[in-house]
Design an enzyme around this catalytic site. Sequence first.
Site, short mmCIF file in Angstrom:
data_model
loop_
_atom_site.label_atom_id
_atom_site.label_comp_id
_atom_site.label_asym_id
_atom_site.label_seq_id
_atom_site.Cartn_x
_atom_site.Cartn_y
_atom_site.Cartn_z
N ARG A 74 40.39 82.01 34.13
CA ARG A 74 41.29 80.88 33.87
C ARG A 74 42.55 81.41 33.18
O ARG A 74 42.46 82.05 32.14
CB ARG A 74 40.59 79.85 32.98
CG ARG A 74 41.52 78.75 32.56
CD ARG A 74 40.86 77.65 31.74
NE ARG A 74 41.88 76.67 31.45
CZ ARG A 74 42.20 76.24 30.24
NH1 ARG A 74 41.53 76.65 29.18
NH2 ARG A 74 43.17 75.38 30.07
N HIS A 118 50.12 75.18 29.83
CA HIS A 118 49.44 75.52 28.59
C HIS A 118 50.53 75.67 27.51
O HIS A 118 50.76 76.75 26.97
CB HIS A 118 48.59 76.78 28.75
CG HIS A 118 47.51 76.95 27.72
ND1 HIS A 118 46.18 77.16 28.03
CD2 HIS A 118 47.55 76.92 26.37
CE1 HIS A 118 45.47 77.28 26.92
NE2 HIS A 118 46.28 77.15 25.89
N GLU A 163 44.75 70.78 26.91
CA GLU A 163 44.65 70.09 25.62
C GLU A 163 45.86 69.19 25.33
O GLU A 163 46.66 69.47 24.42
CB GLU A 163 44.45 71.09 24.48
CG GLU A 163 43.14 71.83 24.62
CD GLU A 163 42.77 72.65 23.38
OE1 GLU A 163 43.59 72.75 22.44
OE2 GLU A 163 41.66 73.19 23.36
N ASN A 297 37.30 72.18 26.34
CA ASN A 297 37.47 73.34 25.46
C ASN A 297 36.70 73.03 24.18
O ASN A 297 37.09 72.14 23.43
CB ASN A 297 38.94 73.55 25.12
CG ASN A 297 39.76 73.90 26.34
OD1 ASN A 297 39.23 74.22 27.40
ND2 ASN A 297 41.08 73.85 26.21
N TYR A 299 34.85 74.17 20.59
CA TYR A 299 34.70 75.17 19.53
C TYR A 299 33.76 74.68 18.43
O TYR A 299 32.85 75.36 18.03
CB TYR A 299 36.07 75.52 18.94
CG TYR A 299 36.95 76.26 19.92
CD1 TYR A 299 36.94 77.65 19.97
CD2 TYR A 299 37.78 75.59 20.82
CE1 TYR A 299 37.73 78.35 20.87
CE2 TYR A 299 38.58 76.28 21.72
CZ TYR A 299 38.54 77.66 21.74
OH TYR A 299 39.33 78.34 22.64
N GLU A 354 37.01 76.65 27.63
CA GLU A 354 37.26 77.51 26.48
C GLU A 354 36.11 77.37 25.51
O GLU A 354 35.62 76.26 25.27
CB GLU A 354 38.54 77.12 25.72
CG GLU A 354 39.81 77.54 26.37
CD GLU A 354 41.03 77.17 25.54
OE1 GLU A 354 40.96 77.17 24.29
OE2 GLU A 354 42.06 76.87 26.16
#
Length: 450
Positions: A74, A118, A163, A297, A299, A354
Amino acid sequence: MEFGKNFYWGTATAAYQIEGGRNEDGKGESIWDVYSHRDGAIARGENGDHACDHYHRMSEDVDLMKGLGVNAYRFSLAWSRILPEGTGRLNTKGADFYNRLIDKLLENGITPFLTLYHWDLPQTLQNRGGFLNPEMADWFEEYAERVKELYGDRVKNFMTINEPQCVLGCGYRLGVHAPGIKVSLKEQLSALHNLLKSHGKAARVLKTIKGAEVGYASCGYTYAPASEKKEDIEAAYERTFAFEGENPLGTISSFAEPIFLGKYPKEYYEYGEELLPKITEEDMKLISTPLDFFALNIYEGKKVYRKADGGIGEVEPKPGSPKTQMGWEITPENMYWGPKFLYKRYGKKVYITENGVSLADYVFSDGKIHDTYRTEYLRTYLKELRRAANDGETKIAGYFHWSLMDNFEWAEGYKQRFGLIYVDFETFERLPKDSYYEYAKIVRENGKNL
Ligand code: BGC
């Protein structure tokens, strides 16, 4: 247990974070080129002028991917490399860089997953208001047309915007990312609507590419239940999709509900006419152009429970609980619950586009980087993802580790190292960390022995 047969194993990067080559071969300026040079904007006054020098080392970097054994990658395009003024004139040299990248990926059996945006808007378009200008949707559409013409014969997996929560939340609300402005709530709501329309217009173009699958990549701050009790699970689900009136740009639902369900969350309409932009039925149809997957994504997240009064309580992390270099919690269980909830609500297969961890990596006296904590992070998060992939209720299509290599971490500069590959930012030498070899093993085994 392992992952599905056609599972995509990959790594992820973004143009401004790795490419460098700021002014090369006719590239135009992006908002990050400008913002990163603003006094005090970036830790230690760093910038992405050279980043990882990927612009000159692309071939070596694809070889390193090949060494990992991944079958997907990606990456994002620097819009201003292709269209220096944002619209109109094509810069063939810049466009060819991505032709070479795509060809090299395909020669090595690596499927490209291309993100159009991005965060690095051409500065010319920011000068005209960026996402505050309703024309943004047309500029983005034109750019998507170019991407289709240039790469649509070989690239079949696309993400429009990365995002959107950060694009607007960090860029227009908090002012801690480019373009570094703080606008009123009314303007935030209008930027949100313009962004969604931009997404819709690009998605509509990309969907006309034969065999194309299209999505956008969402921030993945999700909530896990504090126990397996039904009421806690329901509380976590509710909280994951909750809308925050004071921060309409920060939540998953502000973007996902209009895009996947064709309506803003109901609380959004409560702002009233004075604050809301003009929203037509046609807009909502455009915004909800059918997509093929949900890209997440992820985390960190939080744990919640149902309180006796029916409200939702948040579990505070234990004193002394670990945090990454970014100060983020380590919460692998969100990798099970997040995708599960998203699949349940929107019914689209999920890609983790991500996931990764920033650590204080450095070269040991034996010349290697022993990043044991990253390996542990990777294994524990992947184990939870594997649980979701095998629970019979959730479709998980791929996993992209953030990141292939250490890179320019936006406002944090180079001090945050997220890579499987260590980068010396003076010599640009690449050095695979221990986690690179561990990930290669996980990929080879399709996640069997986590
Ligand atoms: C972004 C990446 C960033 C990563 C780690 C995501 O918010 O998409 O560009 O480097 O998280 O902070």
